[in-house]
Design an enzyme around this catalytic site. Structure first.
Site, PDB file in Angstrom:
ATOM      1  N   GLU A   7     129.699  47.482 -48.216  1.00  0.00           N
ATOM      2  CA  GLU A   7     129.289  48.860 -48.495  1.00  0.00           C
ATOM      3  C   GLU A   7     130.261  49.816 -47.824  1.00  0.00           C
ATOM      4  O   GLU A   7     130.353  49.864 -46.599  1.00  0.00           O
ATOM      5  CB  GLU A   7     127.883  49.129 -47.954  1.00  0.00           C
ATOM      6  CG  GLU A   7     126.792  48.393 -48.705  1.00  0.00           C
ATOM      7  CD  GLU A   7     125.379  48.823 -48.285  1.00  0.00           C
ATOM      8  OE1 GLU A   7     125.242  49.780 -47.484  1.00  0.00           O
ATOM      9  OE2 GLU A   7     124.421  48.189 -48.759  1.00  0.00           O
TER      10      GLU A   7
ATOM     11  N   ASP B  58     112.282  56.188 -47.637  1.00  0.00           N
ATOM     12  CA  ASP B  58     112.309  54.749 -47.874  1.00  0.00           C
ATOM     13  C   ASP B  58     111.436  54.455 -49.095  1.00  0.00           C
ATOM     14  O   ASP B  58     110.666  55.310 -49.528  1.00  0.00           O
ATOM     15  CB  ASP B  58     111.736  54.012 -46.664  1.00  0.00           C
ATOM     16  CG  ASP B  58     112.680  54.045 -45.478  1.00  0.00           C
ATOM     17  OD1 ASP B  58     113.899  54.141 -45.699  1.00  0.00           O
ATOM     18  OD2 ASP B  58     112.193  53.984 -44.335  1.00  0.00           O
TER      19      ASP B  58
ATOM     20  N   TYR C  19     115.353  61.731 -47.095  1.00  0.00           N
ATOM     21  CA  TYR C  19     115.813  60.369 -46.795  1.00  0.00           C
ATOM     22  C   TYR C  19     114.591  59.445 -46.828  1.00  0.00           C
ATOM     23  O   TYR C  19     114.161  58.908 -45.825  1.00  0.00           O
ATOM     24  CB  TYR C  19     116.482  60.401 -45.415  1.00  0.00           C
ATOM     25  CG  TYR C  19     117.206  59.157 -44.954  1.00  0.00           C
ATOM     26  CD1 TYR C  19     117.329  58.021 -45.742  1.00  0.00           C
ATOM     27  CD2 TYR C  19     117.789  59.130 -43.684  1.00  0.00           C
ATOM     28  CE1 TYR C  19     118.002  56.899 -45.275  1.00  0.00           C
ATOM     29  CE2 TYR C  19     118.464  58.020 -43.215  1.00  0.00           C
ATOM     30  CZ  TYR C  19     118.558  56.912 -44.015  1.00  0.00           C
ATOM     31  OH  TYR C  19     119.217  55.811 -43.538  1.00  0.00           O
TER      32      TYR C  19
ATOM     33  N   ARG D 206     128.662  47.663 -43.726  1.00  0.00           N
ATOM     34  CA  ARG D 206     127.978  46.383 -43.610  1.00  0.00           C
ATOM     35  C   ARG D 206     128.369  45.450 -44.730  1.00  0.00           C
ATOM     36  O   ARG D 206     128.859  45.870 -45.778  1.00  0.00           O
ATOM     37  CB  ARG D 206     126.456  46.557 -43.545  1.00  0.00           C
ATOM     38  CG  ARG D 206     125.846  47.405 -44.631  1.00  0.00           C
ATOM     39  CD  ARG D 206     124.379  47.744 -44.273  1.00  0.00           C
ATOM     40  NE  ARG D 206     123.819  48.655 -45.249  1.00  0.00           N
ATOM     41  CZ  ARG D 206     122.692  49.353 -45.070  1.00  0.00           C
ATOM     42  NH1 ARG D 206     121.991  49.226 -43.982  1.00  0.00           N
ATOM     43  NH2 ARG D 206     122.252  50.162 -46.012  1.00  0.00           N
TER      44      ARG D 206
ATOM     45  N   ARG E 279     113.769  47.775 -27.454  1.00  0.00           N
ATOM     46  CA  ARG E 279     112.642  46.844 -27.363  1.00  0.00           C
ATOM     47  C   ARG E 279     112.909  45.864 -26.225  1.00  0.00           C
ATOM     48  O   ARG E 279     113.936  45.199 -26.223  1.00  0.00           O
ATOM     49  CB  ARG E 279     112.551  46.105 -28.694  1.00  0.00           C
ATOM     50  CG  ARG E 279     111.173  45.651 -29.008  1.00  0.00           C
ATOM     51  CD  ARG E 279     111.160  44.950 -30.335  1.00  0.00           C
ATOM     52  NE  ARG E 279     110.966  45.821 -31.473  1.00  0.00           N
ATOM     53  CZ  ARG E 279     111.386  45.520 -32.692  1.00  0.00           C
ATOM     54  NH1 ARG E 279     112.063  44.404 -32.911  1.00  0.00           N
ATOM     55  NH2 ARG E 279     111.137  46.319 -33.687  1.00  0.00           N
TER      56      ARG E 279
ATOM     57  N   ARG F 113     115.031  55.439 -36.109  1.00  0.00           N
ATOM     58  CA  ARG F 113     114.576  54.066 -36.225  1.00  0.00           C
ATOM     59  C   ARG F 113     115.483  53.036 -35.561  1.00  0.00           C
ATOM     60  O   ARG F 113     115.720  51.959 -36.082  1.00  0.00           O
ATOM     61  CB  ARG F 113     114.300  53.700 -37.665  1.00  0.00           C
ATOM     62  CG  ARG F 113     115.470  53.774 -38.601  1.00  0.00           C
ATOM     63  CD  ARG F 113     114.914  53.618 -39.974  1.00  0.00           C
ATOM     64  NE  ARG F 113     115.885  53.246 -40.965  1.00  0.00           N
ATOM     65  CZ  ARG F 113     115.636  53.368 -42.248  1.00  0.00           C
ATOM     66  NH1 ARG F 113     114.496  53.830 -42.668  1.00  0.00           N
ATOM     67  NH2 ARG F 113     116.538  52.995 -43.127  1.00  0.00           N
TER      68      ARG F 113
ATOM     69  N   ARG G 159     125.673  61.689 -49.096  1.00  0.00           N
ATOM     70  CA  ARG G 159     126.621  60.616 -48.839  1.00  0.00           C
ATOM     71  C   ARG G 159     126.516  59.645 -49.997  1.00  0.00           C
ATOM     72  O   ARG G 159     125.420  59.361 -50.509  1.00  0.00           O
ATOM     73  CB  ARG G 159     126.238  59.873 -47.561  1.00  0.00           C
ATOM     74  CG  ARG G 159     126.960  60.213 -46.302  1.00  0.00           C
ATOM     75  CD  ARG G 159     128.356  60.638 -46.404  1.00  0.00           C
ATOM     76  NE  ARG G 159     129.259  59.670 -45.788  1.00  0.00           N
ATOM     77  CZ  ARG G 159     130.574  59.773 -45.818  1.00  0.00           C
ATOM     78  NH1 ARG G 159     131.171  60.759 -46.462  1.00  0.00           N
ATOM     79  NH2 ARG G 159     131.328  58.870 -45.217  1.00  0.00           N
TER      80      ARG G 159
HETATM   81  N1  UDP Z   1     122.834  52.796 -37.181  1.00  0.00           N
HETATM   82  C1  UDP Z   1     123.748  52.523 -36.167  1.00  0.00           C
HETATM   83  N2  UDP Z   1     124.202  51.255 -36.007  1.00  0.00           N
HETATM   84  C2  UDP Z   1     123.783  50.233 -36.789  1.00  0.00           C
HETATM   85  C3  UDP Z   1     122.833  50.498 -37.795  1.00  0.00           C
HETATM   86  C4  UDP Z   1     122.383  51.789 -37.976  1.00  0.00           C
HETATM   87  O1  UDP Z   1     124.152  53.412 -35.448  1.00  0.00           O
HETATM   88  O2  UDP Z   1     124.248  49.092 -36.594  1.00  0.00           O
HETATM   89  C5  UDP Z   1     122.348  54.194 -37.338  1.00  0.00           C
HETATM   90  C6  UDP Z   1     123.204  54.985 -38.308  1.00  0.00           C
HETATM   91  O3  UDP Z   1     123.268  56.324 -37.849  1.00  0.00           O
HETATM   92  C7  UDP Z   1     122.441  54.905 -39.599  1.00  0.00           C
HETATM   93  C8  UDP Z   1     120.997  54.929 -39.124  1.00  0.00           C
HETATM   94  O4  UDP Z   1     121.038  54.199 -37.889  1.00  0.00           O
HETATM   95  O5  UDP Z   1     122.732  55.947 -40.475  1.00  0.00           O
HETATM   96  C9  UDP Z   1     119.998  54.292 -40.067  1.00  0.00           C
HETATM   97  O6  UDP Z   1     120.470  53.028 -40.455  1.00  0.00           O
HETATM   98  P1  UDP Z   1     119.663  52.011 -41.363  1.00  0.00           P
HETATM   99  O7  UDP Z   1     120.525  50.824 -41.591  1.00  0.00           O
HETATM  100  O8  UDP Z   1     118.334  51.796 -40.746  1.00  0.00           O
HETATM  101  O9  UDP Z   1     119.428  52.847 -42.691  1.00  0.00           O
HETATM  102  P2  UDP Z   1     119.768  52.565 -44.243  1.00  0.00           P
HETATM  103  O10 UDP Z   1     121.220  52.871 -44.402  1.00  0.00           O
HETATM  104  O11 UDP Z   1     119.456  51.145 -44.513  1.00  0.00           O
HETATM  105  O12 UDP Z   1     118.885  53.562 -44.965  1.00  0.00           O
END
Ligand code: UDP
Length: 370
Positions: A303, A352, A350, A283, A179, A175, A252
């Site tokens: 986090e 959502d 995993y 983040r 774009r 994901r 994790r």
């Molecule tokens: N990811 C990344 N850089 C970013 C954000 C996400 O490389 O700035 C990658 C990372 O491998 C992560 C995956 O995209 O595990 C999914 O991230 P997302 O934030 O969409 O998932 P969430 O942790 O919110 O389920």
């Protein structure tokens, strides 16, 4: 419920799967007792009110779906706001828009047209293109090229998963689309938003009129609890349910550092990702922005990813080959049992939020309408 009568279902876990299951069961005239080891309902969607702000106590939860049926379903319980997830990445002090779009390409290379951006990405990714990428690093380099991978993916991903990108399955980054428009909306889905008043409004409404007991450890009182119902719905860890018989599944975990700050706007966005390896958190959330809050103070959360263990609860299943193989053994065993396993932990997926709801709706439809 009279003392001598049994519930139809004992539902272990008051998260989204358990809450949707209980609600649908009730709709079909069935009774449920929902229990949770935590002192609140909602599982990881739980919001804690701090300084009048709904704080996502277990990390960012942004509802999004392409399925109108799921969107209508949740909106029947609570109206959703128009929040659109547009996270920003901070790499070594410079900001970049996510997902990777024309704004990001301008910030990276100063390019102003899709053609210029495509040329750079093609030049940087061509040498990595081969028939089938074997891991996340190969997949990312072949899709987005070197700059994006090294600045915005590698560090974040290796922190998040605690593993080298060469050892991770490629699907994790599915994901992160490219774009070629100036569009910072992280998701491609038709519907997204946050429940007005926070997620407890949703899970509270789902569980209305259903018996819920909190602070109860299922495994400590398993026999007595099992005796209370005809059927068990289990939404916890499937490996724990079977006493780790086929080995432990890896997850994790996350540690959250919540802080109240005496400012009305700390970072100007709900989510800022820190994509370099040297910063230990992935983040920072600023919760008020999920609901366009105007409170005087703000609450932020860092986090910190870590391996799930006694220090942290499990959040993300690590779906690599080894773990998936172990999970299949549990699944095989479960298929011969009369227990219903559902949700992120019990299905080791995993998921959502919208997928958890869809799974619970499919399960209950099969049970009650066939
Ligand atoms: N990811 C990344 N850089 C970013 C954000 C996400 O490389 O700035 C990658 C990372 O491998 C992560 C995956 O995209 O595990 C999914 O991230 P997302 O934030 O969409 O998932 P969430 O942790 O919110 O389920």
């Amino acid at each position: 419920m009279p003392a001598n009568k049994k519930y139809d279902f004992l539902i272990v876990g008051a998260g989204l799967y358990g809450a949707v299951f209980a609600h649908e069961a009730k709709k079909h005239g069935k009774t449920s007792l929902v229990i949770d080891k935590r002192e609140h309902i909602g599982g990881n969607t739980f919001c804690k009110k701090i300084e009048d702000i709904n704080v996502h106590a277990y990390g960012a939860h942004i509802f999004h779906t392409n399925d109108k049926r799921i969107w209508d379903y949740v909106n029947d319980f609570v109206p959703f706001n128009r929040y659109t997830n547009s996270p920003v990445a901070n790499y070594k002090g410079k900001l970049y828009n996510l997902p990777f779009n024309m704004n990001t390409f301008y910030q990276l290379w100063g390019v102003k047209t899709p053609l210029e951006a495509k040329e750079i990405i093609e030049k940087q990714s061509n040498k990595y293109k081969k028939t089938r990428p074997e891991n996340l690093e190969e997949q990312a380099l072949s899709l987005v090229g070197e700059d994006i991978y090294f600045k915005l993916i590698k560090g974040y991903t290796e922190k998040q998963w605690g593993r080298k990108a060469t050892e991770l399955p490629a699907f994790i980054i599915k994901r992160l689309p490219l774009r070629f428009t100036f569009d910072n909306n992280y998701f491609n889905d038709s519907y997204q938003g946050i429940p007005i008043g926070g997620y407890n409004e949703l899970t509270g409404a789902l569980l209305e009129g259903i018996d819920v007991q909190l602070g109860i450890n299922y495994f400590k009182h398993k026999k007595a609890l099992d005796d209370k119902a005809h059927k068990i719905v289990f939404t916890g860890k499937i490996d724990e349910y079977y006493d780790y018989e086929f080995g432990k599944l890896q997850y994790r975990g996350l540690r959250f550092d919540h802080q109240i700050l005496d400012t009305d706007n700390y970072q100007g966005n709900a989510v800022i990702n820190y994509t370099e390896n040297e910063i230990p958190y992935t983040r920072i959330l600023e919760h008020k922005h999920f609901e366009f809050g105007q409170q005087k103070k703000t609450v932020i959360t860092k986090e910190f990813p870590l391996e799930a263990s006694t220090e942290s609860e499990p959040y993300y299943p690590i779906n690599d080959d080894r773990n998936n193989k172990i999970y299949l053994e549990y699944k095989k065993k479960a298929s011969k049992d009369s227990i219903i396993f559902g949700g992120r932990l019990a299905e080791y997926k995993y998921y959502d939020m919208h997928q958890v709801i869809a799974a619970a709706l499919t399960k209950t439809k099969n049970l009650f309408e066939n």
